[in-house]
Design a protein around this motif. Structure first.
Motif, PDB file in Angstrom:
ATOM      1  N   PHE A 142      34.718  19.226  60.254  1.00 47.01           N
ATOM      2  CA  PHE A 142      34.378  17.806  60.441  1.00 47.01           C
ATOM      3  C   PHE A 142      35.494  17.077  61.187  1.00 47.01           C
ATOM      4  CE2 PHE A 142      33.848  13.371  59.221  1.00 47.01           C
ATOM      5  CZ  PHE A 142      32.486  13.214  59.417  1.00 47.01           C
ATOM      6  N   THR A 196      30.182  14.391  66.447  1.00 47.10           N
ATOM      7  CA  THR A 196      29.400  14.167  65.228  1.00 47.10           C
ATOM      8  C   THR A 196      28.089  13.463  65.566  1.00 47.10           C
ATOM      9  OG1 THR A 196      30.635  12.129  64.895  1.00 47.10           O
ATOM     10  CG2 THR A 196      31.397  14.069  63.692  1.00 47.10           C
ATOM     11  N   SER A 249      35.068  15.319  64.794  1.00 51.49           N
ATOM     12  CA  SER A 249      35.384  13.891  64.969  1.00 51.49           C
ATOM     13  C   SER A 249      36.315  13.690  66.159  1.00 51.49           C
ATOM     14  CB  SER A 249      36.042  13.339  63.702  1.00 51.49           C
ATOM     15  OG  SER A 249      35.176  13.477  62.600  1.00 51.49           O
ATOM     16  N   PHE A 263      26.894  16.715  58.579  1.00 47.48           N
ATOM     17  CA  PHE A 263      27.007  16.424  60.016  1.00 47.48           C
ATOM     18  C   PHE A 263      25.828  15.633  60.586  1.00 47.48           C
ATOM     19  CE2 PHE A 263      29.912  19.945  59.420  1.00 47.48           C
ATOM     20  CZ  PHE A 263      30.999  19.563  60.187  1.00 47.48           C
TER      21      PHE A 263
END
Length: 277
Positions: free
Chosen positions: A125, A134, A129, A215
């Motif tokens: 994640f 995302t 980002s 996500f």
């Protein structure tokens, strides 16, 4: 099979029949509930007012199940195709060519199967980002491909190892390049294993929940599993339990049909990889 062997297997048959009966009753109740009203579900009077196919229409239109279904189709087919395109050549090279590091790479693929997704979800994640990826369909497809390649490579290794080397020798004599030999001769010969692992991947991706929950933050990107979860949460306020059971059936039907029509191919593919010359 003699009488003694038959009697010895009776306890196993009894347990199996009980399990099948329990599953049929469970799934049958959900099907009946999806065709009843919410009031009939809670008063245990299923189908008292007739069949309510409008529950399916409400699930598809009002609860966005149709959009979730299309999203799941996109993710599942795109990722399944990408997994095979990457894993099949990788498995073939690891199974048929001897080079330094071959065993190490195979061990890394096998070892990666034991890493739980929850361990890598935060680093993934963070990277997504930073790269501003995302909330995009392409990110989910890439993640699904990367996370399922190790299992597919591991599964296909035994299939490519069992194909006789005489096919490659004959192709080389006819002037076929190694890449051409793989795609024109070896890949079709490994079809049982590729179809079987493709079915496994399809079922895993179709029911995938955790990665999509992290996500896919907007309703436009959610697949069926996450959409169903949001529906269950919203039941506290709208109380359309009949519509929720209709959505459950919509999620359930594709994988069920896959098992029904392709069960022989799955069994043949699983056992085929264990046969050596």
């Amino acid at each position: 099979m003699n009488r003694k062997q038959t009697l010895g297997r009776l306890p196993g048959y009894a347990v199996l029949n009980l399990w099948v009966l329990f599953t049929i009753v469970l799934v049958g109740w959900i099907v009946l509930a999806s065709l009843s009203t919410t009031r009939e579900i809670f008063t245990n009077t299923l189908l008292q007012s007739g069949l309510h196919f409008d529950n399916y229409i409400k699930a598809i239109v009002n609860h966005n199940v149709g959009m979730y279904f299309i999203n799941s189709m996109i993710y599942t087919f795109a990722a399944s195709f990408g997994i095979i395109v990457i894993s099949a050549p990788a498995s073939y090279i690891l199974a048929r060519f001897r080079f330094r590091g071959n065993k190490l790479i195979q061990s890394l693929f096998v070892g990666s199967l034991g890493i739980p997704q929850i361990m890598i979800i935060l680093p993934l994640f963070y990277l997504a980002s930073i790269m501003r990826m995302t909330n995009s369909r392409s990110l989910l497809i890439i993640l699904y491909i990367c996370l399922n390649v190790p299992f597919t490579v591991f599964f296909l290794l035994s299939f490519f190892a069992t194909i006789p080397g005489s096919f490659e020798e004959a192709a080389a004599i006819d002037g076929c390049t190694p890449i051409g030999t793989f795609w024109k001769i070896i890949f079709p010969l490994a079809q049982p294993g590729i179809i079987t692992v493709g079915i496994f991947n399809f079922i895993v991706l179709w029911n995938e929940f955790f990665i999509a929950l992290i996500f896919a933050n907007t309703s436009e990107l959610r697949p069926l599993a996450v959409g169903l979860y949001t529906m269950v949460q919203s039941m506290r306020y709208i109380g359309d339990w009949a519509g929720m059971f209709a959505a459950v059936i919509i999620v359930f039907v594709p994988t069920f049909l896959l098992y029904i029509f392709l069960s022989k191919r799955i069994i043949a593919g699983v056992t085929g990889g264990a046969i050596k010359e």
